[in-house]
Design a protein around this motif. Structure first.
Motif, mmCIF file in Angstrom:
data_model
loop_
_atom_site.group_PDB
_atom_site.id
_atom_site.type_symbol
_atom_site.label_atom_id
_atom_site.label_comp_id
_atom_site.label_asym_id
_atom_site.label_seq_id
_atom_site.Cartn_x
_atom_site.Cartn_y
_atom_site.Cartn_z
ATOM 1 N N ASP A 77 52.857 -12.497 2.921
ATOM 2 C CA ASP A 77 53.199 -11.937 1.482
ATOM 3 C C ASP A 77 52.225 -11.316 1.169
ATOM 4 O OD1 ASP A 77 55.896 -12.723 1.570
ATOM 5 O OD2 ASP A 77 55.909 -13.913 0.432
ATOM 6 N N GLY A 78 50.990 -12.006 1.366
ATOM 7 C CA GLY A 78 49.827 -11.296 -0.203
ATOM 8 C C GLY A 78 48.931 -9.973 1.172
ATOM 9 N N ALA A 79 48.288 -9.613 0.462
ATOM 10 C CA ALA A 79 47.086 -8.166 0.706
ATOM 11 C C ALA A 79 46.570 -8.570 0.110
ATOM 12 C CB ALA A 79 47.964 -6.904 1.027
ATOM 13 N N ILE A 80 44.895 -7.100 0.347
ATOM 14 C CA ILE A 80 43.513 -7.681 -0.170
ATOM 15 C C ILE A 80 44.454 -7.295 -1.731
ATOM 16 C CG2 ILE A 80 41.606 -6.024 0.139
ATOM 17 C CD1 ILE A 80 41.804 -8.204 2.331
ATOM 18 N N GLY A 81 44.926 -6.547 -2.116
ATOM 19 C CA GLY A 81 44.964 -5.511 -3.201
ATOM 20 C C GLY A 81 45.360 -7.081 -3.792
ATOM 21 N N ASP A 82 46.508 -7.836 -3.841
ATOM 22 C CA ASP A 82 46.755 -9.070 -3.753
ATOM 23 C C ASP A 82 45.867 -9.872 -4.996
ATOM 24 O OD1 ASP A 82 49.674 -8.192 -3.927
ATOM 25 O OD2 ASP A 82 49.511 -9.041 -1.830
ATOM 26 N N TRP A 83 44.920 -10.118 -3.901
ATOM 27 C CA TRP A 83 44.250 -11.242 -3.987
ATOM 28 C C TRP A 83 43.259 -10.586 -4.610
ATOM 29 C CZ3 TRP A 83 44.656 -11.313 2.302
ATOM 30 C CH2 TRP A 83 45.251 -12.225 1.994
ATOM 31 N N ALA A 84 42.448 -9.494 -4.676
ATOM 32 C CA ALA A 84 41.614 -8.715 -5.345
ATOM 33 C C ALA A 84 42.163 -8.819 -7.071
ATOM 34 C CB ALA A 84 41.212 -7.474 -5.263
ATOM 35 N N GLU A 85 43.480 -8.565 -7.122
ATOM 36 C CA GLU A 85 44.070 -8.620 -8.154
ATOM 37 C C GLU A 85 43.728 -10.704 -8.990
ATOM 38 O OE1 GLU A 85 47.562 -5.849 -8.217
ATOM 39 O OE2 GLU A 85 47.967 -7.597 -8.081
ATOM 40 N N ASP A 86 43.717 -11.027 -7.835
ATOM 41 C CA ASP A 86 43.701 -12.769 -8.495
ATOM 42 C C ASP A 86 42.438 -12.707 -9.098
ATOM 43 O OD1 ASP A 86 46.406 -13.013 -7.504
ATOM 44 O OD2 ASP A 86 46.409 -13.654 -5.788
ATOM 45 N N ALA A 87 41.037 -12.317 -8.727
ATOM 46 C CA ALA A 87 40.333 -12.849 -8.320
ATOM 47 C C ALA A 87 39.484 -12.344 -9.578
ATOM 48 C CB ALA A 87 38.757 -12.464 -7.003
ATOM 49 N N GLN A 88 40.262 -11.186 -10.311
ATOM 50 C CA GLN A 88 39.905 -10.216 -11.257
ATOM 51 C C GLN A 88 40.359 -11.674 -12.146
ATOM 52 O OE1 GLN A 88 40.481 -6.030 -11.109
ATOM 53 N NE2 GLN A 88 39.850 -6.033 -13.695
ATOM 54 N N ALA A 89 41.372 -11.444 -12.014
ATOM 55 C CA ALA A 89 42.320 -12.339 -13.265
ATOM 56 C C ALA A 89 41.714 -13.454 -13.515
ATOM 57 C CB ALA A 89 43.608 -12.199 -13.504
ATOM 58 N N ILE A 90 41.687 -13.835 -12.541
ATOM 59 C CA ILE A 90 40.834 -15.593 -13.098
ATOM 60 C C ILE A 90 39.604 -15.929 -13.611
ATOM 61 C CG2 ILE A 90 40.100 -15.745 -10.800
ATOM 62 C CD1 ILE A 90 41.457 -18.493 -11.307
ATOM 63 N N LEU A 113 34.413 -5.858 -4.460
ATOM 64 C CA LEU A 113 35.375 -5.683 -5.509
ATOM 65 C C LEU A 113 35.314 -5.425 -6.561
ATOM 66 C CD1 LEU A 113 38.386 -5.247 -3.229
ATOM 67 C CD2 LEU A 113 37.532 -3.495 -3.800
ATOM 68 N N MET A 114 34.629 -6.684 -6.906
ATOM 69 C CA MET A 114 34.734 -7.263 -8.245
ATOM 70 C C MET A 114 33.159 -6.133 -9.462
ATOM 71 S SD MET A 114 37.170 -9.381 -8.815
ATOM 72 C CE MET A 114 37.920 -8.676 -7.672
ATOM 73 N N CYS A 115 32.582 -6.210 -8.213
ATOM 74 C CA CYS A 115 31.508 -5.954 -8.542
ATOM 75 C C CYS A 115 31.741 -3.719 -9.238
ATOM 76 C CB CYS A 115 30.107 -5.147 -7.108
ATOM 77 S SG CYS A 115 29.662 -7.283 -7.583
ATOM 78 N N LYS A 116 32.582 -3.586 -8.532
ATOM 79 C CA LYS A 116 33.142 -2.068 -8.978
ATOM 80 C C LYS A 116 33.968 -2.337 -9.934
ATOM 81 C CE LYS A 116 34.152 0.385 -5.429
ATOM 82 N NZ LYS A 116 34.588 1.273 -4.480
ATOM 83 N N ARG A 117 34.805 -3.382 -10.244
ATOM 84 C CA ARG A 117 36.121 -3.420 -11.184
ATOM 85 C C ARG A 117 35.274 -4.003 -12.775
ATOM 86 N NH1 ARG A 117 41.612 -4.812 -7.858
ATOM 87 N NH2 ARG A 117 41.107 -3.217 -6.524
#
Length: 258
Positions: A77-90, A113-117
């Motif tokens: 059920d997951g995708a790149i955007g979900d996992w990037a959201e997870d990483a940023q949130a935690i 992606l974190m380096c950008k966000r």
């Protein structure tokens, strides 16, 4: 060395994320390990770095994306955007101050992606067999006409894996990946970066590392190729090199701050 049961973080859209965190005594930036596609925080590199952090007094975080390891949700059920959201949130939710990211395979893409966000939170970066844009440049580009047709018709296609059960690749994973590509637009990394890549890696070719090195912009970026190292990059010499790279980035960050 044994570790306690994981803690849990309430992530985006109700996704429950498992993590282990070490609180250190050092004033140096914390370290966050971001794992690979269908990998988990119990892998050799992640656990080795936690034990290193405990020895050296460093703040350290390792976690599972949703659908991975001990976190909630189904992998498919997951995708790149979900996992990037997870990483940023935690990262934003459980760490304080600037962090050095260690991104392995897909975790390298996540780290970029974190380096950008959340750029102000990033002090430095170490990548291990980084796989930016792999859903497009490796998976989609590598599909034959029958696999592409199956993806469109069934919404999924199964790929064999030497690590266990086949990978089920969903249409959503491919399409969502296109919204998060990092090699198509300028990517500035204004902090120390150390990229590690094995020449015998059969999952991420060294040409990917060279392309990433060419693409990113920054004044302190180095790529180390390790002859004969595979994608796992987990033998004692490779683990020591990861440690040394984190120490080198830390020293450069500390020097700049001083």
């Amino acid at each position: 060395m044994t570790h306690p049961a994981p803690q849990f973080f309430d992530g985006p859209k109700g996704r429950r994320l498992a993590y282990h965190q070490t609180k250190g005594t050092s004033a140096a930036p914390g370290v966050v390990f971001l794992g690979g596609f269908k990998s988990d925080m119990g892998g050799t590199k992640a656990v080795h770095l936690q034990e290193w952090a405990e020895r050296t007094g460093r703040d350290f975080l390792r976690f599972d994306y949703s659908g991975h390891g001990e976190s909630g949700e189904a992998f498919e059920d997951g995708a790149i955007g979900d996992w990037a959201e997870d990483a940023q949130a935690i990262i934003e939710g459980v760490t304080t101050g600037r962090q050095i990211l260690v991104g392995s395979s897909m975790g390298g893409w996540m780290s970029l992606l974190m380096c950008k966000r959340i750029a102000p939170r990033i002090a430095g970066l170490v990548t291990v067999a980084a796989a930016p844009d792999f859903t497009e440049d490796s998976m989609w580009a590598g599909f034959d006409s029958a696999q592409r047709a199956a993806l469109q018709r069934d919404g999924r296609v199964a790929l064999p894996s030497e690590y266990g059960d086949p990978y089920v690749i969903t249409k959503r994973l491919i399409e969502d990946g296109r919204n998060h590509l990092v090699l198509r637009d300028p990517l500035v990394l204004p902090f120390p970066v150390r990229m590690l890549q094995g020449t015998a890696d059969e999952d991420v070719d060294q040409s990917v590392a060279l392309r990433l090195l060419e693409h990113v912009e920054g004044t302190d970026i180095r790529l180390t190729l390790v002859k004969g190292a595979d994608h796992r990059f987990s033998d004692p010499e490779c683990l020591a090199l990861i440690e040394a790279s984190v120490n080198k980035v830390t020293a450069r960050v500390t020097r700049a701050a001083g």
